[in-house]
Scaffold this active site. Structure first.
Site, PDB file in Angstrom:
ATOM      1  N   LEU A  37       0.818  -1.214   0.000  1.00 39.08           N
ATOM      2  CA  LEU A  37       0.000   0.000   0.000  1.00 39.08           C
ATOM      3  C   LEU A  37       0.856   1.270   0.000  1.00 39.08           C
ATOM      4  CD1 LEU A  37      -2.858  -0.972   2.506  1.00 39.08           C
ATOM      5  CD2 LEU A  37      -2.734  -1.336   0.028  1.00 39.08           C
ATOM      6  N   HIS A  38       0.393   2.251  -0.762  1.00 38.89           N
ATOM      7  CA  HIS A  38       1.033   3.569  -0.812  1.00 38.89           C
ATOM      8  C   HIS A  38      -0.066   4.621  -0.707  1.00 38.89           C
ATOM      9  CE1 HIS A  38      -0.413   3.651  -4.923  1.00 38.89           C
ATOM     10  NE2 HIS A  38       0.342   2.609  -5.257  1.00 38.89           N
ATOM     11  N   GLY A  40      -1.579   6.376  -2.790  1.00 34.13           N
ATOM     12  CA  GLY A  40      -2.678   6.246  -3.758  1.00 34.13           C
ATOM     13  C   GLY A  40      -3.763   5.338  -3.196  1.00 34.13           C
ATOM     14  N   HIS A  41      -3.351   4.151  -2.723  1.00 34.11           N
ATOM     15  CA  HIS A  41      -4.326   3.235  -2.106  1.00 34.11           C
ATOM     16  C   HIS A  41      -5.000   3.905  -0.901  1.00 34.11           C
ATOM     17  CE1 HIS A  41      -1.217   0.221  -3.682  1.00 34.11           C
ATOM     18  NE2 HIS A  41      -2.309  -0.143  -4.312  1.00 34.11           N
ATOM     19  N   GLY A 151      -8.907   3.540  -8.503  1.00 32.72           N
ATOM     20  CA  GLY A 151      -8.081   4.693  -8.844  1.00 32.72           C
ATOM     21  C   GLY A 151      -8.173   5.063 -10.318  1.00 32.72           C
ATOM     22  N   ASP A 154      -5.630   3.808 -13.077  1.00 31.82           N
ATOM     23  CA  ASP A 154      -5.870   2.655 -13.954  1.00 31.82           C
ATOM     24  C   ASP A 154      -7.197   2.874 -14.679  1.00 31.82           C
ATOM     25  OD1 ASP A 154      -3.596   0.722 -13.108  1.00 31.82           O
ATOM     26  OD2 ASP A 154      -4.421   1.455 -11.233  1.00 31.82           O
ATOM     27  N   LEU A 188       1.949   7.503  -8.164  1.00 35.85           N
ATOM     28  CA  LEU A 188       2.357   6.483  -7.194  1.00 35.85           C
ATOM     29  C   LEU A 188       1.965   5.103  -7.721  1.00 35.85           C
ATOM     30  CD1 LEU A 188       2.909   8.892  -5.440  1.00 35.85           C
ATOM     31  CD2 LEU A 188       1.680   7.801  -3.584  1.00 35.85           C
ATOM     32  N   SER A 189       2.864   4.150  -7.554  1.00 37.46           N
ATOM     33  CA  SER A 189       2.598   2.779  -7.986  1.00 37.46           C
ATOM     34  C   SER A 189       3.479   1.851  -7.157  1.00 37.46           C
ATOM     35  CB  SER A 189       2.957   2.621  -9.472  1.00 37.46           C
ATOM     36  OG  SER A 189       3.084   1.248  -9.798  1.00 37.46           O
ATOM     37  N   SER A 190       2.946   0.678  -6.834  1.00 37.79           N
ATOM     38  CA  SER A 190       3.764  -0.298  -6.099  1.00 37.79           C
ATOM     39  C   SER A 190       4.996  -0.653  -6.922  1.00 37.79           C
ATOM     40  CB  SER A 190       2.947  -1.558  -5.805  1.00 37.79           C
ATOM     41  OG  SER A 190       1.738  -1.204  -5.173  1.00 37.79           O
TER      42      SER A 190
END
Ligand code: AMP
Length: 295
Positions: A37-38, A40-41, A151, A154, A188-190
């Site tokens: 999780l970041h 964004g999540h 989000g 995507d 932001l992305s994992s």
């Protein structure tokens, strides 16, 4: 200190918990994730917590949406960190099923959203959106929320899920939440965790490409192929670290290419930056004015 969310791993335990909450008249919001999780999540979770009494976050790295040779094995996983962050953001239940729970032995049923799944990211990632649609339908069925939060990062995923829920008469509200970015524009992305320092410096080229095309549209450019050329030019100028997979200007509801950039559109890019495949997009409503919208 926020209470740690309850963490069922089976559909039966999840159903028991949700049954108790529903009996008290509580509303349920749902945020599906693959973990790592970041912010964004966390913005999705915070939004769900604003609008619902309980928030279920699922953490499931879905094997069906990864192709052969993709990063399923190395995808970052840290359950305790996810549980703490999700709880702090407002999650009350963290559902973390094993693969056997979601794909029982002999599983053979998949959802294919025709026409929307084999373009853009689906062209290179064969079967990806079949895997996404199938797991999201299963999770929506298990959680049965009032609303589910996805989000805008995507955008194609959102278009596919909205079409699936409409076509199959799903009762859930699908909510789009704006993309959270780093200060330099990188979404932001994992998968940003895979970037070396040099690749990290090059990666904001994706958002740079989108903003350059947006600026051209604001200045009156309406030829979609010229907007695409602008995006390709910005990605190429970032040097060999950034390898463009696609840059496109498509209709927001059909994902089909357009000649004239008017109406509701997605400007979207995908690029390999070192070992990381990154995507980004902005959705625009282009009439007399150009305004940013959500997918
Ligand atoms: P993932 O864990 O990558 O499957 O993402 C779970 C959800 O978080 C999806 O709805 C994503 O669109 C959303 N998401 C991922 N990155 C961002 C971001 N930077 N801003 C907003 N939402 C995001």
């Amino acid at each position: 200190m926020t209470a740690s969310p309850a963490a069922p791993s089976s559909g039966a335990d999840l159903a028991a918990l949700l049954g108790e909450r529903r009996a008290k008249g509580r509303t349920i919001g749902f945020v599906p994730t693959m973990g790592a999780l970041h912010d964004g999540h966390l913005s999705l979770i915070a939004r769900a917590a604003e609008e619902n009494d309980d928030v279920v976050v699922s953490v499931f790295v879905n094997p069906a949406q990864f192709g052969p040779g993709e990063d399923f094995e190395k995808y970052p996983r840290d359950f305790e960190r996810d549980r703490r962050l999700a709880g702090d953001a407002g999650a009350t239940i963290l559902f973390h099923p094993g693969a056997d729970e979601i794909y029982p032995a002999g599983h053979r049923t998949y959802i294919e959203v025709e026409g929307l799944s084999d373009v853009l990211c689906g062209e290179k990632r064969k079967g990806h959106f079949r895997g996404v649609a199938t797991v999201v339908w299963k999770l929506l069925t298990l959680v049965d929320p009032r609303a589910a939060y996805f989000g805008a990062k995507d955008a194609q995923q959102l278009v596919v899920i909205r079409a699936m829920v409409r076509d199959l008469c799903g009762p859930w509200k699908i909510v789009a939440v704006p993309t959270v970015r780093e200060a330099d524009g990188l979404a932001l992305s994992s998968r940003n965790a895979y970037l070396s320092p040099e690749e990290r410096r090059a990666a904001p080229a994706l958002f740079g490409a989108l903003t350059a095309a947006r600026r051209a549209a604001e200045e009156g450019e309406r030829a979609a192929n010229r907007l695409v050329k602008i995006m390709e030019g910005v990605l190429a100028a970032a040097g060999p670290t950034v390898v463009c997979e696609y840059a496109c200007c498509v209709d927001l509801s059909t994902l089909g290419p357009v000649k004239e950039a008017t109406g509701d559109l997605i400007l979207a890019v995908a690029a390999n930056v070192g070992g990381a495949r990154l995507i980004d997009n902005i959705c625009l409503r282009i009439g007399e004015k150009v305004e940013e919208i959500l997918p």
